[in-house]
Design a protein around this motif. Structure first.
Motif, PDB file in Angstrom:
ATOM      1  N   UNK A  77       7.420   2.761   0.957  1.00 47.59           N
ATOM      2  CA  UNK A  77       6.346   1.784   0.734  1.00 47.59           C
ATOM      3  C   UNK A  77       6.393   1.320  -0.719  1.00 47.59           C
ATOM      4  N   UNK A  78       6.314   0.022  -0.920  1.00 51.25           N
ATOM      5  CA  UNK A  78       6.357  -0.545  -2.261  1.00 51.25           C
ATOM      6  C   UNK A  78       5.264   0.048  -3.149  1.00 51.25           C
ATOM      7  N   UNK A 101      -2.654   8.459   8.008  1.00 49.71           N
ATOM      8  CA  UNK A 101      -1.893   7.224   8.184  1.00 49.71           C
ATOM      9  C   UNK A 101      -2.036   6.691   9.604  1.00 49.71           C
ATOM     10  N   UNK A 102      -1.933   7.565  10.588  1.00 52.79           N
ATOM     11  CA  UNK A 102      -2.000   7.151  11.984  1.00 52.79           C
ATOM     12  C   UNK A 102      -3.379   6.631  12.360  1.00 52.79           C
ATOM     13  N   UNK A 103      -4.423   7.212  11.752  1.00 57.15           N
ATOM     14  CA  UNK A 103      -5.795   6.829  12.092  1.00 57.15           C
ATOM     15  C   UNK A 103      -6.387   5.807  11.126  1.00 57.15           C
ATOM     16  N   UNK A 104      -5.601   5.409  10.120  1.00 53.91           N
ATOM     17  CA  UNK A 104      -6.117   4.456   9.140  1.00 53.91           C
ATOM     18  C   UNK A 104      -7.254   5.028   8.326  1.00 53.91           C
ATOM     19  N   UNK A 110      -7.356   7.939  -0.243  1.00 48.76           N
ATOM     20  CA  UNK A 110      -7.780   7.608  -1.604  1.00 48.76           C
ATOM     21  C   UNK A 110      -8.271   8.834  -2.386  1.00 48.76           C
ATOM     22  N   UNK A 111      -8.261  10.001  -1.777  1.00 52.21           N
ATOM     23  CA  UNK A 111      -8.529  11.233  -2.517  1.00 52.21           C
ATOM     24  C   UNK A 111      -7.361  11.576  -3.442  1.00 52.21           C
ATOM     25  N   UNK A 121      -4.353   0.955   2.083  1.00 53.30           N
ATOM     26  CA  UNK A 121      -4.199  -0.025   3.164  1.00 53.30           C
ATOM     27  C   UNK A 121      -2.728  -0.374   3.375  1.00 53.30           C
ATOM     28  N   UNK A 122      -1.985  -0.486   2.266  1.00 50.72           N
ATOM     29  CA  UNK A 122      -0.556  -0.802   2.379  1.00 50.72           C
ATOM     30  C   UNK A 122       0.215   0.348   3.038  1.00 50.72           C
TER      31      UNK A 122
END
Length: 203
Positions: A77-78, A101-104, A110-111, A121-122
């Motif tokens: 990921x960038x 990641x799978x559940x968004x 962000x912890x 989000x990315x």
């Protein structure tokens, strides 16, 4: 690519270890959870990734191929480099990263210091369909065991340094350590203080 190293542990730090391989001591950067399982003199095998930069060769090590695979995957990921990827696995267990990641689950992502809402989000956008959410994650509670009786300020200094190395600011690290070392029943060992500080920062 150095895919793994095996040999006796010569030194254990808060976020790194030196493993002797063929008479050469290799410095391996790793997570507090992995370091917690290491002892000087112990024979160990670590799954590794060698990150090559113009000015450096840095070796990152993990207890199992699963953690190493996730470490490499998030770097696709960038904006996510090895230091941020290691911070993710220091704060969250691999299962918890995949689940978030799978559940968004942006709140969990962000912890990690260095990951804001846009970065989270990315990560979700690019990796949600590439990771498999699995159960049983227990978080990154492992820490380094140090002998009891270490002077309080030396312990606080080591923990602050470890937290800053994971990406938190000096102020955040200082405040977290202060908040968990003030009472009579406060932890005194490096391992316990680091664990408590990570919990405090993860709230």
């Amino acid at each position: 690519m150095i895919a793994s190293v095996r040999g006796p542990v010569r030194h254990v730090g808060l976020d790194r270890a030196v493993v002797e391989v063929g008479g050469v001591g290799l410095l391996v950067h790793t997570t507090p959870a992995t370091v917690a399982e290491l002892r000087a003199g112990q024979e160990v095998t670590l799954e590794t990734t060698l990150v090559v930069r113009e000015e450096s060769l840095t070796l990152y090590g993990f207890a199992d191929p699963d953690a190493r695979s996730l470490f490499e995957q998030v770097q696709t990921v960038s904006g996510v480099g090895p230091r941020l990827a290691l911070a993710m696995l220091s704060v969250l267990a691999p299962d918890d990263v995949r689940r978030a990641l799978a559940q968004g689950d942006l709140a969990t992502l962000t912890k990690v210091p260095g990951i804001g809402r846009k970065s989270a989000e990315r990560l979700v956008l690019e990796l949600k369909d590439k990771v498999a959410a699995v159960g049983g994650g227990t978080g990154a509670g492992g820490t380094v065991t140090r002998p009891a009786g270490t002077p309080e300020e030396a312990v606080a200094s080591q923990v602050r340094e470890a937290l800053e190395g994971l990406g938190w600011s000096t102020r955040q690290a200082t405040d977290a350590v202060a908040s968990v070392t003030g009472g009579e029943a406060a932890p005194t060992e490096v391992s316990a203080v680091l664990r408590a500080a990570l919990r405090e920062l993860g709230r």
